[in-house]
Write a protein that holds these residues in place. Sequence first.
Motif, PDB file in Angstrom:
ATOM      1  N   LEU A  32      -1.886   4.970  -0.661  1.00  0.00           N
ATOM      2  CA  LEU A  32      -1.741   5.340   0.746  1.00  0.00           C
ATOM      3  C   LEU A  32      -1.011   4.246   1.514  1.00  0.00           C
ATOM      4  O   LEU A  32      -0.137   4.528   2.345  1.00  0.00           O
ATOM      5  N   ARG A  33      -1.358   3.019   1.230  1.00  0.00           N
ATOM      6  CA  ARG A  33      -0.717   1.889   1.917  1.00  0.00           C
ATOM      7  C   ARG A  33       0.784   1.868   1.650  1.00  0.00           C
ATOM      8  O   ARG A  33       1.585   1.646   2.570  1.00  0.00           O
ATOM      9  N   GLU A  34       1.173   2.093   0.404  1.00  0.00           N
ATOM     10  CA  GLU A  34       2.600   2.085   0.059  1.00  0.00           C
ATOM     11  C   GLU A  34       3.337   3.239   0.726  1.00  0.00           C
ATOM     12  O   GLU A  34       4.495   3.093   1.144  1.00  0.00           O
ATOM     13  N   GLU A  35       2.685   4.392   0.846  1.00  0.00           N
ATOM     14  CA  GLU A  35       3.321   5.533   1.503  1.00  0.00           C
ATOM     15  C   GLU A  35       3.564   5.251   2.983  1.00  0.00           C
ATOM     16  O   GLU A  35       4.626   5.558   3.517  1.00  0.00           O
ATOM     17  N   PHE A  36       2.582   4.648   3.647  1.00  0.00           N
ATOM     18  CA  PHE A  36       2.774   4.275   5.048  1.00  0.00           C
ATOM     19  C   PHE A  36       3.855   3.205   5.166  1.00  0.00           C
ATOM     20  O   PHE A  36       4.684   3.244   6.089  1.00  0.00           O
ATOM     21  N   ASP A  37       3.863   2.232   4.244  1.00  0.00           N
ATOM     22  CA  ASP A  37       4.845   1.147   4.290  1.00  0.00           C
ATOM     23  C   ASP A  37       6.270   1.675   4.130  1.00  0.00           C
ATOM     24  O   ASP A  37       7.214   1.109   4.699  1.00  0.00           O
ATOM     25  N   ARG A  38       6.418   2.756   3.379  1.00  0.00           N
ATOM     26  CA  ARG A  38       7.761   3.335   3.177  1.00  0.00           C
ATOM     27  C   ARG A  38       8.188   4.196   4.362  1.00  0.00           C
ATOM     28  O   ARG A  38       9.294   4.735   4.367  1.00  0.00           O
ATOM     29  N   GLY A  39       7.311   4.352   5.341  1.00  0.00           N
ATOM     30  CA  GLY A  39       7.664   5.139   6.515  1.00  0.00           C
ATOM     31  C   GLY A  39       7.477   6.630   6.319  1.00  0.00           C
ATOM     32  O   GLY A  39       7.996   7.423   7.123  1.00  0.00           O
ATOM     33  N   GLN A  55      -8.733  13.597   1.304  1.00  0.00           N
ATOM     34  CA  GLN A  55      -8.798  12.140   1.181  1.00  0.00           C
ATOM     35  C   GLN A  55     -10.231  11.661   1.368  1.00  0.00           C
ATOM     36  O   GLN A  55     -10.949  12.171   2.225  1.00  0.00           O
ATOM     37  N   SER A  56     -10.627  10.696   0.577  1.00  0.00           N
ATOM     38  CA  SER A  56     -11.957  10.119   0.709  1.00  0.00           C
ATOM     39  C   SER A  56     -12.062   9.343   2.019  1.00  0.00           C
ATOM     40  O   SER A  56     -11.175   8.552   2.352  1.00  0.00           O
TER      41      SER A  56
END
Length: 269
Positions: free
Chosen positions: A85-92, A101-102
């Motif tokens: 999830l963090r990487e998806e947000f970081d990629r915009g 989602q948990s």
Amino acid sequence: GAMSVDSITDLSDNTSKLLEALQLSHPHELDPRRSLGKKKMLSLNPITWQVPRIVDRCCRHIETHGLQTVGIFRVGSSKKRVQQLREEFDRGLDVFLDEHQSVHDVAALLKEFLRDMPDSLIPRELYTAFLSTASMEGPAQLAALQLLLFLLPPCHSDTLHRLLRFLSTVAQHAESSWGPDGQEIPGNKMTVSNLATIFGPNILQKEKPGEKDAGAMNFEDSAAIILVLQKLIEHYQTLFVVSPEMQCDILRRLFQTDPDVIEYLLRRK
């Protein structure tokens, strides 16, 4: 970042910065849920809400799906899913958090974001000043906290307000209650004190994460951080509101020093 309600490109850079520095927005001024037909005086700040998408979406997800989750923010999460999830947000990417989602993964993601911000949500140069309010009491303490909040940059102020509103909502569901059918609704056990203990070190940081002594904190500082965040959660609704008297005082000062700002504000109204 965000654009103003009107364009402020016709003002000089110095004037634009001054308007942002005022940071005198009423918490509900730009609430999209407010009635469209109701006329309301705009406050001085022309900047729209500047809250990172990841913060708002994590808060919304937990408000929708996790308020009855026992031990929210204390129970472990899946490091792999949180990292994804963090990487998806970081990629915009336009990450959509739903019931699949948990809640614990989303809670961990929110804590990580706040912990790893390049500058903490309450800027480090104000760390000592905020902690000093822990030794104060009553109206004097709240007045000092309010003035310190007015010093925050717009994005920090708006994000902190959103987070405090969210934490207040979580705390309101700490105790078990009874539904209309007599069925018990479990509480999440996360009181204001518990939330302040968990989020305090992520919001008030003396050193950057990873720096020498960043993890070391004496007991006095730790206790002060918890106390300060408790007060912020309990009184967030009034702490972010600027009194009419202070607004009038600032307008009078601006009339002498920056008449262009006064003209711009009048044009907006």
